[in-house]
Design an enzyme around this catalytic site. Sequence first.
Site, PDB file in Angstrom:
ATOM      1  N   SER A 268     -44.691 -33.579  12.704  1.00  0.00           N
ATOM      2  CA  SER A 268     -45.339 -34.645  13.442  1.00  0.00           C
ATOM      3  C   SER A 268     -46.513 -35.203  12.638  1.00  0.00           C
ATOM      4  O   SER A 268     -46.331 -35.726  11.552  1.00  0.00           O
ATOM      5  CB  SER A 268     -45.782 -34.131  14.823  1.00  0.00           C
ATOM      6  OG  SER A 268     -46.130 -35.192  15.677  1.00  0.00           O
TER       7      SER A 268
ATOM      8  N   GLU B 205     -38.179 -39.210  12.448  1.00  0.00           N
ATOM      9  CA  GLU B 205     -38.201 -38.875  13.865  1.00  0.00           C
ATOM     10  C   GLU B 205     -39.531 -39.353  14.428  1.00  0.00           C
ATOM     11  O   GLU B 205     -40.438 -39.711  13.679  1.00  0.00           O
ATOM     12  CB  GLU B 205     -38.024 -37.362  14.079  1.00  0.00           C
ATOM     13  CG  GLU B 205     -39.117 -36.502  13.471  1.00  0.00           C
ATOM     14  CD  GLU B 205     -40.251 -36.165  14.433  1.00  0.00           C
ATOM     15  OE1 GLU B 205     -40.053 -36.252  15.662  1.00  0.00           O
ATOM     16  OE2 GLU B 205     -41.349 -35.835  13.952  1.00  0.00           O
TER      17      GLU B 205
ATOM     18  N   HIS C 282     -39.424 -33.462  17.465  1.00  0.00           N
ATOM     19  CA  HIS C 282     -39.946 -33.135  18.789  1.00  0.00           C
ATOM     20  C   HIS C 282     -38.778 -32.877  19.742  1.00  0.00           C
ATOM     21  O   HIS C 282     -38.410 -33.720  20.560  1.00  0.00           O
ATOM     22  CB  HIS C 282     -40.787 -34.293  19.319  1.00  0.00           C
ATOM     23  CG  HIS C 282     -42.000 -34.589  18.498  1.00  0.00           C
ATOM     24  ND1 HIS C 282     -41.945 -35.268  17.292  1.00  0.00           N
ATOM     25  CD2 HIS C 282     -43.305 -34.301  18.711  1.00  0.00           C
ATOM     26  CE1 HIS C 282     -43.168 -35.396  16.804  1.00  0.00           C
ATOM     27  NE2 HIS C 282     -44.008 -34.814  17.639  1.00  0.00           N
TER      28      HIS C 282
END
Length: 307
Positions: free
Chosen positions: A116, A212, A277
């Site tokens: 992330s 992502e 995630h």
Amino acid sequence: MKQLVRPPRLAPGAKVAIVAPSGPVAEERLQAGLDILRGWDLEPVVAPHVLDLHGDLGYLAGADADRAADLERAWCDPSVAAVLCARGGYGAQRVVDLLDWEAMRAAGPKVFAGFSDATALHEAFAVRLGLVTLYGPVAAGVDFVKNAHAQEHLRATLFAPETVRTIAGQGSALVPGRARGSTLGGCLRMLATGLGTPLTHGDARGGLVLLEDVGEGAYSLDRSITQLLRSGWFEGVTGIVLGSWDRCGPYEELRPMLADRLGGLGVPVAEEFGFGHCDAALTMPLGMVAELDADAGTLTLEEPALR
């Protein structure tokens, strides 16, 4: 793109440092993550400021200087074999330029893992240190502490990387075909906001790009991809691997946008691969030469991610 330096794998008894370069960390989940690591016969050591809160900015785990110092000290400690992020959130971009990269280079290669917001750090480790890193679960992440599959894939990558040289995704081909290149990427927003800044890949030429994101609508994801396209960042890319899009809306609404924006690149695109995630998130090595088979949904590394 070229293959980067592979850090040594972990052995039982290895010391791993837990740092929080981004958002605030929930103590209960941190303790659960530490218990898992201890169960792997590792020795987790929590950096001094991991549980800090920024005095004014509640989305940060303490002051920028303290978060940077924790990461730098952990990396430069010769007794530490790996540095694991406690969580994502936001804040890594604020510390990446505060790190003494010469000192960190002198410390030698070791494992760095996170995902992330840690994309900013993965980029810097690749560009500044020439090091393979692991885009995977964080130590205090809910998707890690509550999911055995995510735990096992990270554990196998750390201790027995030859057993996970072929990473099998969970989806199919958005654009069929095979491609070979060096893995890079991470969180889409972080890649887009990193354009034009130091310590980032200037482009993805020769690369298999992993993408992502979380909590972004289709138009926002479109905007980030379009920004990368307009900048020329995708020129020379060999293939694309799409991970999770948690809280980004129904995938059947995202898919046409992804096909529209990425299909014109003329390279294979694998979708719903199962990293990022999501539950049972895979650990994806960055900086490794690999072959993507979009039809089969596999990514095969030329060598194990850790030596």
